[in-house]
Scaffold this motif. Sequence first.
Motif, PDB file in Angstrom:
ATOM      1  N   GLN A 116      71.492  21.078  16.328  1.00 50.74           N
ATOM      2  CA  GLN A 116      71.770  21.799  17.577  1.00 50.74           C
ATOM      3  C   GLN A 116      71.767  23.311  17.317  1.00 50.74           C
ATOM      4  OE1 GLN A 116      75.544  20.168  18.913  1.00 50.74           O
ATOM      5  NE2 GLN A 116      76.609  20.772  17.066  1.00 50.74           N
ATOM      6  N   THR A 117      71.276  24.062  18.296  1.00 55.29           N
ATOM      7  CA  THR A 117      71.252  25.513  18.133  1.00 55.29           C
ATOM      8  C   THR A 117      72.582  26.126  18.565  1.00 55.29           C
ATOM      9  OG1 THR A 117      70.166  25.588  20.276  1.00 55.29           O
ATOM     10  CG2 THR A 117      68.764  25.854  18.352  1.00 55.29           C
TER      11      THR A 117
ATOM     12  N   GLU B 298      64.802  23.999  27.613  1.00 58.12           N
ATOM     13  CA  GLU B 298      65.151  24.175  26.202  1.00 58.12           C
ATOM     14  C   GLU B 298      64.216  25.114  25.460  1.00 58.12           C
ATOM     15  OE1 GLU B 298      65.562  20.079  24.767  1.00 58.12           O
ATOM     16  OE2 GLU B 298      66.706  19.676  26.587  1.00 58.12           O
ATOM     17  N   LYS B 299      62.965  25.246  25.936  1.00 63.08           N
ATOM     18  CA  LYS B 299      62.011  26.096  25.204  1.00 63.08           C
ATOM     19  C   LYS B 299      61.699  27.383  25.971  1.00 63.08           C
ATOM     20  CE  LYS B 299      60.998  23.361  21.630  1.00 63.08           C
ATOM     21  NZ  LYS B 299      62.101  22.431  21.753  1.00 63.08           N
TER      22      LYS B 299
ATOM     23  N   LYS C 111      77.890  25.698  24.096  1.00 63.24           N
ATOM     24  CA  LYS C 111      77.021  25.312  25.218  1.00 63.24           C
ATOM     25  C   LYS C 111      77.782  25.352  26.546  1.00 63.24           C
ATOM     26  CE  LYS C 111      75.032  21.291  24.918  1.00 63.24           C
ATOM     27  NZ  LYS C 111      74.469  20.049  24.325  1.00 63.24           N
TER      28      LYS C 111
ATOM     29  N   ARG D 156      62.677  19.277  30.300  1.00 63.87           N
ATOM     30  CA  ARG D 156      63.371  19.743  29.099  1.00 63.87           C
ATOM     31  C   ARG D 156      62.626  20.890  28.429  1.00 63.87           C
ATOM     32  NH1 ARG D 156      66.158  14.922  25.866  1.00 63.87           N
ATOM     33  NH2 ARG D 156      66.624  16.736  24.574  1.00 63.87           N
ATOM     34  N   TYR D 157      61.320  20.918  28.528  1.00 68.53           N
ATOM     35  CA  TYR D 157      60.570  22.058  27.980  1.00 68.53           C
ATOM     36  C   TYR D 157      61.012  23.351  28.677  1.00 68.53           C
ATOM     37  CZ  TYR D 157      56.910  25.349  26.810  1.00 68.53           C
ATOM     38  OH  TYR D 157      56.255  26.489  26.389  1.00 68.53           O
TER      39      TYR D 157
ATOM     40  N   PRO E 214      70.022  21.336  29.783  1.00 70.32           N
ATOM     41  CA  PRO E 214      69.580  21.076  28.405  1.00 70.32           C
ATOM     42  C   PRO E 214      70.039  19.695  27.926  1.00 70.32           C
ATOM     43  CG  PRO E 214      71.325  22.760  28.453  1.00 70.32           C
ATOM     44  CD  PRO E 214      70.887  22.526  29.870  1.00 70.32           C
ATOM     45  N   GLY E 215      69.147  18.996  27.256  1.00 70.76           N
ATOM     46  CA  GLY E 215      69.489  17.686  26.698  1.00 70.76           C
ATOM     47  C   GLY E 215      69.517  16.579  27.727  1.00 70.76           C
TER      48      GLY E 215
ATOM     49  N   ASN F  77      65.803  28.591  27.939  1.00 73.46           N
ATOM     50  CA  ASN F  77      67.060  28.478  27.196  1.00 73.46           C
ATOM     51  C   ASN F  77      68.303  28.592  28.051  1.00 73.46           C
ATOM     52  OD1 ASN F  77      66.677  27.939  24.370  1.00 73.46           O
ATOM     53  ND2 ASN F  77      65.430  29.799  24.402  1.00 73.46           N
TER      54      ASN F  77
END
Length: 479
Positions: free
Chosen positions: A300-301, A360-361, A307, A356-357, A398-399, A364
Motif C-alpha cells: 500500500q502507498t 488509483e493511477k 487513507k 480503479r485506473y 480507491p481499492g 490518486n
Amino acid sequence: MKATNIQQIISNDLVGSTILVKAWVRTHRQGKSVSFISLNDGSTINNIQVVAEGDFSEELLNRVTTGACIAVTGEVVESQGQGQKVEIKAQGIEILGDCDADAYPIQPKKHSMEFLREKAHLRFRTNTFGAIFRIRHQLTFAVHQFFHEKGFYNIHTPIITASDAEGAGETFKVTNLDLNNVPKKEDGSVDYDQDFFAKEANLTVSGQLEGELAAMALGKIYTFGPTFRAENSNTTRHLAEFWMIEPEVAFADLDDNMDLAEEMLRHLCSDILKNCADDLAFLNQRLINEDKSKKAADRQTMTLIEKLQFVADNPFKRLTYTEAIDILRNSKPNKKKKFKYIIDGWGADLQSEHERYLVEKEFNCPVILTDYPKDIKAFYMKMGEDGKTVRAMDILFPGIGEIIGGAQREEDYDKLVKRMEEMDVPKEDLWWYLETRKFGTAPHSGFGLGFERMVLFVTGMQNIRDVIPFPRTPQNAEF
Ligand code: ATP
Ligand code: MN
C-alpha cells in the motif's frame, strides 16, 4: 454486583475498586503458582489481564480455556507486566460456559479469512472481526446522525415490492405458491392472480422510487435498508443481500447531489477516525503486517489511517464521463492492451478496472464521474441538454471502484414517459411513480451508497464477505 465492562475498566481510574467482569477467555497461561488469563468482552479490542494467584483449584483453572466464558471478581490493580496499565487481581472465578478446547476452531493464532468465513458463527470472537463490527456499528450510527442533523427524515421503504427499480430483472421472487404445483393460466404462464399479492412480487433492489415519493412531500429523506440482487457476480464487491443508504432531496440538482454525497463520505471517514481509534489502529497495523510478505510493488502507498485522513481532508476530483473516456483511451494500459475491456470509443460502460485506473493511477483521489451516456443508465435519470447523456454521477473510491451511484431525476412527465417507452419499462406498474410528475413535480436528486462497500473502505478489508456478519452470495446462505 453488576458487571463492569472492559472498556470502562481500562479507560476509568478504577484502581483499588473491586469489580465483576464477565467475558470470554482469549488465552490462559497457567503457571505453577500463578495464572494469567486474558479476557475480552467485546466492549473494546483491548483485553484485560486477570492474575489468579492463591487458592484456585486445579480443576477450576483447567476449565479456563481459550473460548470459555467466565465471570471474575477481583480488585483492579496497577499492572506489574508490560502492555497494559491495569489488571485484575482475581478473588473469585466462576465458569459460565465451558469450551471444548480441542474442538474450538478459534485458536490464538492467525486464521485465514476463508477459514473464518466457514466459522462465521464464531468469527466475531477474533480481534479482526470484533474491530470490523464495532466500526460497522459506528458507521451506521454516523449515517443516521449525519442525515438527522441536516434535517432529513428516515423513511422505511418496502422490502417486498412489485416493481424492479432498475429494470435489471435481477430480483428474488417472493411467493407463497406451492412450487411443486404452480397454478398456470391457459397459455401456460404462471397464474400470479392466485399468489399472495395477486401479482408478481420480489425483494427490493432499491428503495429509491418509493423514496422519491416521500421526498415530494417531506423534502429531504433517506432510506437505510436491506437490498437484494440475484446477480450472479461472484466478486469481492457484490453480495446478494446488502444494505443501502439512499437519500432523496427535493429541489436539489446534480451539483447539490454531489456536494451532499461528498460531504457525507468525508464526514463518515472523519467520524471513524475520531470514534474508533483503537479498532482502526489494530486494522491499520494488520495491513502493515500483511505488506511485509508482499512484493514492493503490491504494498500500500498509504496506510489505512492515512487513507481515511486523506479522504476526510481533500476534495474529490469531478469530471464528466466524456473526459474520463478520453483519459482512458489514451492511457498506457489501454494502448498496451492491459485492460481486459479495451476502451475504443464513447458509449462503453466502465468496468471496475477503468474506475480503479482513474482513481488509483490518474488522480490518486476519489473521483466523481458525471453525465454518462443515457443508454447505459436507468430510465429515471434526467436527460442532459445534449440529448445524449443523463445527469448521473458515480463516485469511485480507491481499492473499491464504484461506491455511490446517483442522479438528478427526470421530473418532466412527458420526457419520463418517453424514456420509459424507449427502455421498455412498464408504465402501468409504475403509475404511482408517474403521478408525482403530474401532481406538483419538482426537480430532485438522490444517490445510493452501498453500505458494505463503505465498510470495506473504512476497515481496509479486501472481501465484502468479511464486512457483513453473514454474507449471502451465490450458492451460499449458511447461518
Ligand atoms: P456495480 O456496477 O458495482 O454492480 P451498480 O451500478 O449495480 O454497481 P447501483 O445499482 O448504482 O450499483 O447501486 C448503488 C450502490 O450500491 C453501488 O454504488 C454500490 O455501492 C452498491 N452495490 C450495488 N450492487 C451491490 C452488490 N451486489 N453488493 C453490494 N453493494 C452493491
Ligand atoms: Mn451491479
